[in-house]
Design a protein around this motif. Structure first.
Motif, PDB file in Angstrom:
ATOM      1  N   ALA A 384     102.003  78.718  35.033  1.00  0.00           N
ATOM      2  CA  ALA A 384     101.723  80.145  35.200  1.00  0.00           C
ATOM      3  C   ALA A 384     100.789  80.636  34.105  1.00  0.00           C
ATOM      4  O   ALA A 384      99.841  81.391  34.353  1.00  0.00           O
ATOM      5  N   ALA A 385     101.053  80.205  32.863  1.00  0.00           N
ATOM      6  CA  ALA A 385     100.208  80.618  31.743  1.00  0.00           C
ATOM      7  C   ALA A 385      98.770  80.160  31.945  1.00  0.00           C
ATOM      8  O   ALA A 385      97.827  80.910  31.678  1.00  0.00           O
ATOM      9  N   GLU A 386      98.586  78.932  32.431  1.00  0.00           N
ATOM     10  CA  GLU A 386      97.228  78.426  32.624  1.00  0.00           C
ATOM     11  C   GLU A 386      96.495  79.201  33.714  1.00  0.00           C
ATOM     12  O   GLU A 386      95.327  79.570  33.548  1.00  0.00           O
ATOM     13  N   LEU A 387      97.179  79.451  34.838  1.00  0.00           N
ATOM     14  CA  LEU A 387      96.550  80.223  35.915  1.00  0.00           C
ATOM     15  C   LEU A 387      96.151  81.611  35.422  1.00  0.00           C
ATOM     16  O   LEU A 387      95.032  82.084  35.685  1.00  0.00           O
ATOM     17  N   LEU A 388      97.057  82.283  34.727  1.00  0.00           N
ATOM     18  CA  LEU A 388      96.779  83.631  34.247  1.00  0.00           C
ATOM     19  C   LEU A 388      95.646  83.625  33.223  1.00  0.00           C
ATOM     20  O   LEU A 388      94.770  84.497  33.243  1.00  0.00           O
ATOM     21  N   ALA A 389      95.639  82.636  32.339  1.00  0.00           N
ATOM     22  CA  ALA A 389      94.628  82.606  31.287  1.00  0.00           C
ATOM     23  C   ALA A 389      93.236  82.338  31.859  1.00  0.00           C
ATOM     24  O   ALA A 389      92.260  83.000  31.481  1.00  0.00           O
ATOM     25  N   ILE A 390      93.117  81.383  32.769  1.00  0.00           N
ATOM     26  CA  ILE A 390      91.792  81.073  33.331  1.00  0.00           C
ATOM     27  C   ILE A 390      91.257  82.256  34.121  1.00  0.00           C
ATOM     28  O   ILE A 390      90.072  82.616  34.010  1.00  0.00           O
ATOM     29  N   THR A 391      92.116  82.887  34.917  1.00  0.00           N
ATOM     30  CA  THR A 391      91.647  84.039  35.691  1.00  0.00           C
ATOM     31  C   THR A 391      91.351  85.232  34.785  1.00  0.00           C
ATOM     32  O   THR A 391      90.439  86.020  35.072  1.00  0.00           O
ATOM     33  N   ASP A 392      92.093  85.388  33.691  1.00  0.00           N
ATOM     34  CA  ASP A 392      91.771  86.441  32.720  1.00  0.00           C
ATOM     35  C   ASP A 392      90.362  86.240  32.162  1.00  0.00           C
ATOM     36  O   ASP A 392      89.540  87.171  32.133  1.00  0.00           O
ATOM     37  N   PHE A 393      90.078  85.032  31.679  1.00  0.00           N
ATOM     38  CA  PHE A 393      88.754  84.755  31.133  1.00  0.00           C
ATOM     39  C   PHE A 393      87.668  84.941  32.194  1.00  0.00           C
ATOM     40  O   PHE A 393      86.582  85.467  31.893  1.00  0.00           O
ATOM     41  N   THR A 394      87.944  84.518  33.426  1.00  0.00           N
ATOM     42  CA  THR A 394      86.952  84.665  34.490  1.00  0.00           C
ATOM     43  C   THR A 394      86.603  86.131  34.722  1.00  0.00           C
ATOM     44  O   THR A 394      85.419  86.495  34.824  1.00  0.00           O
ATOM     45  N   ALA A 395      87.626  86.984  34.819  1.00  0.00           N
ATOM     46  CA  ALA A 395      87.380  88.410  35.034  1.00  0.00           C
ATOM     47  C   ALA A 395      86.592  89.012  33.877  1.00  0.00           C
ATOM     48  O   ALA A 395      85.700  89.844  34.083  1.00  0.00           O
TER      49      ALA A 395
END
Length: 406
Positions: A384-395
């Motif tokens: 969950a942390a990885e999914l949230l972190a990658i999408t955070d950086f993408t946005a």
């Protein structure tokens, strides 16, 4: 339009990042460690609950409440109902919001309050309602805020909101108010600590979400809803640090998953197809961040229902191969057409009942571009942390490199 040259110019990204979004995303791991320490110091790990609550109620402004409730509900795997208390009001401004307990709430229920501000006038009355009905009350809010004082008066528990070394000054003090028109004194509350000005009503921004969520993970571990012992939270913090290294502004686009996804989403309508409860929550948060930070729409749907819900979009003018006009016409002066792009997010590698292979086939059949965010291995919280972190950086990269918002 996206200025892709900006993605590989770290100094230019730093100049464009006037709100410290990249730093906030990079400091997520530090927030987890600080928030876990705050929870321990507040006595959360010493709690001896008498069984699970009948229901967990979550309240907070904007996506500070909704994202937290969504993620807790996904992580709890239906061990206990997690329900968001949606605010009402004439405007999304924190001062206009009001919250009401559902009529059935009582001594068997747990109320969680999450806010990066703590000065919302509608939250203390909610605390009073919960106290009268006998609900247990836990809040994550800035120390010495009005909400923290209300929770203390109601014999609840407040965990101070975790900040970072760059934002470690207390947002509230007890000095008398300054005369009208004078600048605020050093240390007085001007805006939520560690937040951008629009964070209270928008999605919890990178970093701050983990400051709100981590103490609650410590709490729900104690009551048996989610397995989040200190060792797991340390692994989550380490995974967030690893993603920050892979997705940092100094890493070139071709080896940076967040920059690569941002470049792929430029000029497209993202169709975020998710499989699994945690991926579903991450997809909804990603869509919210894309709208708030980058001003870009995205559609979210869970598999397998997404195949039917968005199937007509892939068969229409948004499909990758759709071009009803003359192939040989001069397109030099034309704006680039908006095309759909499927983004797959899923919790685990697909098994026999996974709809992910069918989703890939549908996108390929309609000549639609496809991106995937695969789980990196490890436990549920780490993924969950990885999914949230990658999408955070993408946005964040889409927001910083967008020519429309620069």
């Amino acid at each position: 339009m996206l200025d892709e040259s900006l993605l590989d110019a770290p100094e230019a990204l730093a100049r464009a990042d006037t709100r410290g979004l990249l730093r906030g995303a990079a400091e997520s791991g530090a927030r987890v460690r600080t928030a876990a320490r705050h929870a321990a110091e507040a006595g959360v790990i010493d709690l001896k609950p008498d069984g699970r609550p009948r229901a967990v109620l979550v309240a907070g402004p904007g996506a500070a409440g909704s994202c937290t409730a969504d993620l807790l509900g996904a992580l709890s795997e239906n061990n206990c109902p997690v329900r968001l208390i949606a605010p009402t009001g004439v405007a999304p401004a924190p001062g206009a919001l009001r919250w009401m307990l559902p009529g059935w709430a009582g001594p068997l229920d747990l109320l969680l309050l999450v806010t990066p501000d703590g000065a919302e006038p509608g939250l203390p009355p909610l605390v009073e309602q919960a106290y009268r009905r006998g609900c247990s009350i836990v809040a994550v809010a800035p120390a010495h805020s009005p909400l923290a004082a209300a929770v203390e008066q109601a014999r609840g528990l407040t965990v101070p909101l975790a900040t970072t070394p760059h934002n470690d000054t207390a947002p509230y003090d007890t000095a008398p108010p300054a005369p009208a028109g004078s600048p605020p004194a050093e240390g007085q509350h001007t805006e939520p600590t560690g937040t951008a000005p629009d964070e209270v009503t928008g999605p919890a921004l990178p970093g701050t979400l983990w400051g709100l969520l981590t103490p609650l993970l410590v709490l729900v571990d104690r009551i048996g809803l989610v397995a989040a012992p200190p060792s797991v939270l340390q692994q989550v913090a380490d995974r967030l640090d690893q993603v920050a290294e892979r997705c940092g502004p100094a890493i070139a686009t071709y080896t940076n998953p967040a920059k690569a996804l941002a470049a792929e989403l430029a000029g497209s309508l993202p169709l975020l197809w998710t499989e699994g409860p945690v991926a579903g929550a991450a997809g909804r948060r990603f869509a919210s961040l894309l709208a708030l930070l980058a001003g870009r729409p995205a559609l979210v749907a869970e598999l397998p229902g997404a195949l039917a819900a968005h199937g007509t979009l892939l068969a229409g003018s948004l499909a990758g191969g759709a071009d009803p006009d003359d192939f040989f016409r001069d397109r030099v002066e034309e704006a680039e057409a908006l095309r759909a792009r499927v983004v797959l997010l899923y919790d685990e590698q697909g098994g026999a009942l996974s709809a992910v292979p069918t989703a890939r086939e549908l996108a390929l059949a309609h000549d639609t571009a496809l991106s995937e965010l695969e789980p990196g291995g490890g436990g549920v919280l780490e993924n969950a942390a990885e999914l949230l972190a990658i999408t955070d950086f993408t946005a964040v990269y889409l927001a910083l490199a967008s020519t429309e918002r620069s």
